[in-house]
Scaffold this active site. Structure first.
Site, PDB file in Angstrom:
ATOM      1  N   LYS A  23       1.832  -8.819  23.945  1.00  0.00           N
ATOM      2  CA  LYS A  23       1.581 -10.263  23.951  1.00  0.00           C
ATOM      3  C   LYS A  23       2.609 -10.949  24.850  1.00  0.00           C
ATOM      4  O   LYS A  23       3.806 -10.628  24.803  1.00  0.00           O
ATOM      5  CB  LYS A  23       1.681 -10.810  22.527  1.00  0.00           C
ATOM      6  CG  LYS A  23       1.382 -12.302  22.408  1.00  0.00           C
ATOM      7  CD  LYS A  23       1.487 -12.761  20.958  1.00  0.00           C
ATOM      8  CE  LYS A  23       1.210 -14.238  20.804  1.00  0.00           C
ATOM      9  NZ  LYS A  23       1.309 -14.697  19.392  1.00  0.00           N
TER      10      LYS A  23
ATOM     11  N   SER B 205      -2.591 -17.020  17.388  1.00  0.00           N
ATOM     12  CA  SER B 205      -2.290 -17.081  18.805  1.00  0.00           C
ATOM     13  C   SER B 205      -2.254 -15.719  19.499  1.00  0.00           C
ATOM     14  O   SER B 205      -2.170 -15.655  20.729  1.00  0.00           O
ATOM     15  CB  SER B 205      -0.922 -17.764  19.008  1.00  0.00           C
ATOM     16  OG  SER B 205       0.113 -16.962  18.457  1.00  0.00           O
TER      17      SER B 205
ATOM     18  N   SER C 234      -0.917 -16.139  13.230  1.00  0.00           N
ATOM     19  CA  SER C 234      -1.190 -15.771  14.621  1.00  0.00           C
ATOM     20  C   SER C 234      -1.454 -14.286  14.844  1.00  0.00           C
ATOM     21  O   SER C 234      -1.964 -13.902  15.902  1.00  0.00           O
ATOM     22  CB  SER C 234      -0.041 -16.230  15.523  1.00  0.00           C
ATOM     23  OG  SER C 234      -0.120 -17.616  15.742  1.00  0.00           O
TER      24      SER C 234
END
Length: 291
Positions: free
Chosen positions: A81, A157, A181
């Site tokens: 990420k 997210s 997230s």
């Protein structure tokens, strides 16, 4: 490589590497091809650097040929990420405001641990700007779509990581979670997402979300999540709030006896208005644990 091989777990890939049935270069190259051919529909990735990834995979391949495999994840492809620092790639967090050059030559504790164990970074996955909301879109990268239905969101997210794992573009991915997230996109994309107890996985620099923000694994199997936790929970002195390493055998714990285990559950925490459909679904899940 066949679609069946793309669905292999990290543990299965590791065994295939050890037996020399597959090579890290072969697997990484095939996954990169898969990304190239299909990510236009998902937008799960914000950075792919084929040359660097294959160079790292080649080093792993050589270690296997010499019988010198490195750690628990040697040769295993991982999606990172784009909030985690990687020394070779900029970390932009979905924002146009970050100077990418200022983030180079630095490692987050999670990527440092993965590196010690020989991982092959496939690239950086999309995040909403600064990872602040439950859907994945940003002014830098645009929206990330759900592999099951590209007209829907992948959640956020960590939506890029979830979409990449769900679409068999990577067996493992890094995510972060403050208000859901990891858990939201894992649920939306049908994968395993684990938010560890705060401090269990060292995290640096400190998140603006404070103790709400935890780093954790995103995988297709529970065993692979445990394998990642085995690596990610290693100590890192840069996180002053990290818990002392307890030497937990996460993989071994999967085989443990559950008798006597107690789980607390509240349907509304005493004050929350819960949609009846959600309440019924959660109640059914509670019964599975009770049984």
């Amino acid at each position: 490589m066949s679609e069946e091989l793309r669905t292999l777990s990290a543990l299965e890939l590791k065994k295939a590497f050890e037996r020399r049935e597959l090579s890290p270069v072969e697997v990484a190259a095939d996954l990169l091809d898969h990304v190239q051919h299909h990510d236009h529909a998902l937008n799960a990735w914000c950075l792919i650097d084929r040359e660097t990834t294959l160079e790292i995979a080649k080093a792993s391949e050589q270690r296997y040929l010499k019988g010198e495999a490195q750690g628990l994840l040697d040769g295993i492809p991982v999606a990172v990420k784009d909030v985690f620092l990687t020394p070779m790639w900029p970390t932009l967090k979905g924002s146009r405001t970050i100077d990418g050059a200022s983030t180079l030559n630095k490692r987050s504790p999670a990527t440092a641990a993965l590196e010690r164990h020989g991982y092959v970074p496939l690239g950086k996955t999309t995040t909403p700007e600064f990872g602040w909301k439950g859907v994945t879109d940003s002014p830098l990268c645009g929206p990330t779509n759900n592999p099951w239905d590209p007209s829907k969101t992948a959640g956020g997210s960590s939506g890029g990581s979830a979409a990449a794992v769900s679409a068999c573009m990577a067996p493992l991915a890094l995510g972060t979670d403050a208000g859901g997230s990891i858990r939201i996109p894992a649920g939306f994309c049908g994968i395993v997402g684990h938010k560890p107890t705060f401090g269990e996985v060292p995290h640096w620099p400190a998140s603006p979300f404070g103790s709400l923000a935890h780093a954790g694994p995103m995988t297709r199997t529970v065993a692979d999540a445990a394998l990642m936790m085995q690596v990610l929970s290693e100590t890192d002195p840069r996180d002053s709030q990290a818990a002392p390493q307890r030497g937990t055998d996460y993989l071994g714990a999967l085989e443990g006896d559950l008798s006597g285990l107690r789980i607390a559950y509240s349907n509304n925490l005493g004050y929350v208005d819960v949609d009846p459909d959600i309440e019924r679904a959660c109640a059914a899940a509670v019964e599975v644990f009770r049984d």
